[in-house]
Design an enzyme around this catalytic site. Structure first.
Site, PDB file in Angstrom:
ATOM      1  N   THR A  18       0.848  -1.195   0.000  1.00  0.00           N
ATOM      2  CA  THR A  18       0.000   0.000   0.000  1.00  0.00           C
ATOM      3  C   THR A  18       0.883   1.245   0.000  1.00  0.00           C
ATOM      4  O   THR A  18       0.692   2.170  -0.797  1.00  0.00           O
ATOM      5  CB  THR A  18      -0.939   0.006   1.232  1.00  0.00           C
ATOM      6  OG1 THR A  18      -1.792  -1.132   1.126  1.00  0.00           O
ATOM      7  CG2 THR A  18      -1.777   1.268   1.304  1.00  0.00           C
ATOM      8  N   ASN A  63      -5.405 -10.003  -8.280  1.00  0.00           N
ATOM      9  CA  ASN A  63      -5.498 -10.703  -6.992  1.00  0.00           C
ATOM     10  C   ASN A  63      -6.780 -11.515  -6.815  1.00  0.00           C
ATOM     11  O   ASN A  63      -6.920 -12.219  -5.836  1.00  0.00           O
ATOM     12  CB  ASN A  63      -5.322  -9.736  -5.811  1.00  0.00           C
ATOM     13  CG  ASN A  63      -6.155  -8.504  -5.943  1.00  0.00           C
ATOM     14  OD1 ASN A  63      -6.421  -8.031  -7.047  1.00  0.00           O
ATOM     15  ND2 ASN A  63      -6.594  -7.975  -4.829  1.00  0.00           N
ATOM     16  N   GLN A 101       1.033  -9.952  -5.655  1.00  0.00           N
ATOM     17  CA  GLN A 101       0.504 -11.319  -5.703  1.00  0.00           C
ATOM     18  C   GLN A 101       1.435 -12.311  -6.396  1.00  0.00           C
ATOM     19  O   GLN A 101       1.140 -13.498  -6.430  1.00  0.00           O
ATOM     20  CB  GLN A 101      -0.876 -11.319  -6.395  1.00  0.00           C
ATOM     21  CG  GLN A 101      -1.973 -10.658  -5.578  1.00  0.00           C
ATOM     22  CD  GLN A 101      -2.353 -11.440  -4.320  1.00  0.00           C
ATOM     23  OE1 GLN A 101      -2.068 -12.629  -4.187  1.00  0.00           O
ATOM     24  NE2 GLN A 101      -2.992 -10.773  -3.377  1.00  0.00           N
ATOM     25  N   HIS A 123       4.016 -10.194   3.750  1.00  0.00           N
ATOM     26  CA  HIS A 123       3.054 -11.170   4.301  1.00  0.00           C
ATOM     27  C   HIS A 123       2.355 -12.000   3.241  1.00  0.00           C
ATOM     28  O   HIS A 123       1.607 -12.927   3.568  1.00  0.00           O
ATOM     29  CB  HIS A 123       2.022 -10.460   5.192  1.00  0.00           C
ATOM     30  CG  HIS A 123       1.055  -9.577   4.473  1.00  0.00           C
ATOM     31  ND1 HIS A 123      -0.245  -9.958   4.235  1.00  0.00           N
ATOM     32  CD2 HIS A 123       1.184  -8.348   3.940  1.00  0.00           C
ATOM     33  CE1 HIS A 123      -0.871  -8.970   3.599  1.00  0.00           C
ATOM     34  NE2 HIS A 123      -0.026  -7.988   3.407  1.00  0.00           N
ATOM     35  N   THR A 170      12.851   5.287  11.290  1.00  0.00           N
ATOM     36  CA  THR A 170      13.721   4.207  11.769  1.00  0.00           C
ATOM     37  C   THR A 170      13.245   2.878  11.204  1.00  0.00           C
ATOM     38  O   THR A 170      12.048   2.577  11.238  1.00  0.00           O
ATOM     39  CB  THR A 170      13.692   4.173  13.314  1.00  0.00           C
ATOM     40  OG1 THR A 170      14.114   5.454  13.783  1.00  0.00           O
ATOM     41  CG2 THR A 170      14.600   3.099  13.870  1.00  0.00           C
ATOM     42  N   CYS A 227      -9.289  -6.323   1.090  1.00  0.00           N
ATOM     43  CA  CYS A 227      -9.245  -4.870   1.266  1.00  0.00           C
ATOM     44  C   CYS A 227     -10.519  -4.188   0.773  1.00  0.00           C
ATOM     45  O   CYS A 227     -10.716  -3.003   0.964  1.00  0.00           O
ATOM     46  CB  CYS A 227      -8.041  -4.284   0.536  1.00  0.00           C
ATOM     47  SG  CYS A 227      -6.493  -5.006   1.071  1.00  0.00           S
TER      48      CYS A 227
HETATM   49  N1  PMP Z   1      -1.712  -4.894  -4.097  1.00  0.00           N
HETATM   50  C1  PMP Z   1      -2.276  -6.106  -4.195  1.00  0.00           C
HETATM   51  C2  PMP Z   1      -2.434  -6.730  -5.545  1.00  0.00           C
HETATM   52  C3  PMP Z   1      -2.707  -6.781  -3.056  1.00  0.00           C
HETATM   53  O1  PMP Z   1      -3.273  -7.994  -3.158  1.00  0.00           O
HETATM   54  C4  PMP Z   1      -2.545  -6.158  -1.792  1.00  0.00           C
HETATM   55  C5  PMP Z   1      -3.000  -6.841  -0.512  1.00  0.00           C
HETATM   56  N2  PMP Z   1      -4.270  -7.369  -0.555  1.00  0.00           N
HETATM   57  C6  PMP Z   1      -1.947  -4.885  -1.740  1.00  0.00           C
HETATM   58  C7  PMP Z   1      -1.545  -4.288  -2.916  1.00  0.00           C
HETATM   59  C8  PMP Z   1      -1.744  -4.163  -0.447  1.00  0.00           C
HETATM   60  O2  PMP Z   1      -0.828  -4.830   0.347  1.00  0.00           O
HETATM   61  P1  PMP Z   1      -0.654  -4.428   1.903  1.00  0.00           P
HETATM   62  O3  PMP Z   1      -2.030  -4.556   2.491  1.00  0.00           O
HETATM   63  O4  PMP Z   1       0.292  -5.427   2.431  1.00  0.00           O
HETATM   64  O5  PMP Z   1      -0.145  -3.041   1.949  1.00  0.00           O
END
Ligand code: PMP
Length: 370
Positions: A71, A150, A178, A201, A242, A330
């Site tokens: 993000t 995704n 992804q 993650h 940091t 999301c």
């Molecule tokens: N881009 C894509 C294609 C994602 O699948 C995601 C997470 N669902 C994100 C961006 C955002 O990642 P994060 O929530 O780890 O910032």
């Protein structure tokens, strides 16, 4: 319980956790401090993690910048590049199925007077190269297209797309969240990618950490970028704050493991996919309709419809047995804008579930699908 939502997030691997632990206890020095061993130890650990990620992507260590995740990386590249270069033009191009962190950043930029073109996609979520070429203007300064969708897992032809951009002197960003760790990515072979975002993650690392690849030019300079976070001089003066050493160490370890296990994970995931589909068809018969294009998708992601079953009710009722999702975690509240843009009808979207598998699970408990 069968956890099949690995596109939303993955379980941290034991080796990753083990690598992180000393940096939550023993080694707490600030990697930007100098002179004493506590700080030198953490600096060494951060350097190693940067290298582990650079090895996974085959780029230079100093082309990797740490962030809090995709993000932030997506916000940084879009806002940072536009802010620093709008004298060259005020037009950017993205696809209509980008993650919310690209789409909403583009909307924000629109509110600041930047023109945004949203490219349409086909049934699989692929953009068409001719649509891209037609939408390019003299004022276009940046194109951002996700490497893999995704919700369907479809893998765009990033080589061709990025080549088109460079032919027109436009920089190219891809949200690789992804795909990183799931398919081989050799950035020396993708010389027209300028920026690439990722989150740890999604490949069995910790949450809240990620990064961005920024390609240096032949003179060793980064493209002009305005930082998102102003402050100290960390991360080549491009991202202040940091460093989260334990998170970064975990991400580096996860990248090293992804390199080590890539081939066997891909093989396993294809086997698991077959087994999962077989089981689902055994239970639901011809009510199962698979949405994916199997020719070009990330391993382990199955998007399917169960005819006559509302996806939300299904997942609620099955929640003690299976964890999966109706689309991106999301943007869970509304029907998937991704599938809508791919041309799916509302009733088809309401029947669609995304199952995303982990190569590190033991799928003996597929037996619970009965
Ligand atoms: N881009 C894509 C294609 C994602 O699948 C995601 C997470 N669902 C994100 C961006 C955002 O990642 P994060 O929530 O780890 O910032």
């Amino acid at each position: 319980m069968l956890y099949l939502d690995n596109s939303a997030t993955t379980k941290i691997l034991p080796e990753v956790l083990e690598a992180m632990m000393p940096y939550l206890s023993e080694y707490y020095g600030n990697p930007n401090s100098k002179y004493y061993s506590q700080a030198l130890e953490t600096k060494k650990a951060v350097d190693l993690a940067r290298h582990q990620i650079a090895v996974l992507l085959n780029c230079s260590d100093d082309e990797i910048l740490f962030t809090s995740g995709s993000t932030e990386s997506n916000n940084f590249v879009l806002k940072g590049y536009v802010d620093a270069n709008e004298n060259l033009g005020k037009h950017i191009i993205i696809s209509s199925v980008e993650h919310a962190s690209i789409l909403n950043t583009a909307k924000f930029l629109e509110s600041k007077g930047i023109e945004v073109t949203y490219l349409p996609v086909d049934k699989n979520g692929f953009i068409n190269a001719n649509d891209l070429i037609k939408s390019i203007k003299r004022e276009t300064i940046l194109v951002s297209i996700m490497w893999s969708n995704n919700e369907l897992g479809s893998i765009n032809d990033i080589k061709k797309i990025s080549e088109i951009c460079h032919k027109h002197n436009i920089l190219f960003h891809t949200d690789a969240t992804q795909v990183i760790g799931k398919i081989p990515i050799d950035l020396s072979d993708y010389i027209n990618i300028d920026f690439l975002s990722f989150s740890a993650h999604k490949f069995y690392g910790p949450k809240g950490v990620g990064g961005v690849f920024i390609r240096k030019d032949k003179n060793g300079f980064y493209p002009k970028l305005t930082p998102l976070l102003h402050g100290g001089e960390q991360e080549y003066d491009l991202r202040a704050g940091t460093l989260a050493v334990h998170q970064i160490v975990g991400m580096g370890k996860a990248a090293e493991i992804a390199c080590r296990d890539m081939e066997s994970n891909i093989k396993k995931l294809y086997e698991y996919e077959n087994e999962f589909i077989f089981r689902m068809k055994k239970v639901f018969g011809n009510k199962i309709i698979i949405n994916n294009n199997f020719d070009n998708k990330i391993p382990g992601l199955i998007s399917l419809r169960i005819l006559g079953y509302n996806n939300q009710l299904f997942l609620k009722n099955a929640s003690s047995l299976i964890a999966a999702s109706t689309g991106s975690a999301c943007s869970n509240a509304k029907p998937s804008y991704v599938l809508k843009a791919c041309g799916y009808k509302d009733e088809e979207i309401r029947e669609t579930i995304r199952f995303s598998l982990s190569a590190y699970d033991n799928y003996d408990h597929f037996n619970s699908i009965e």
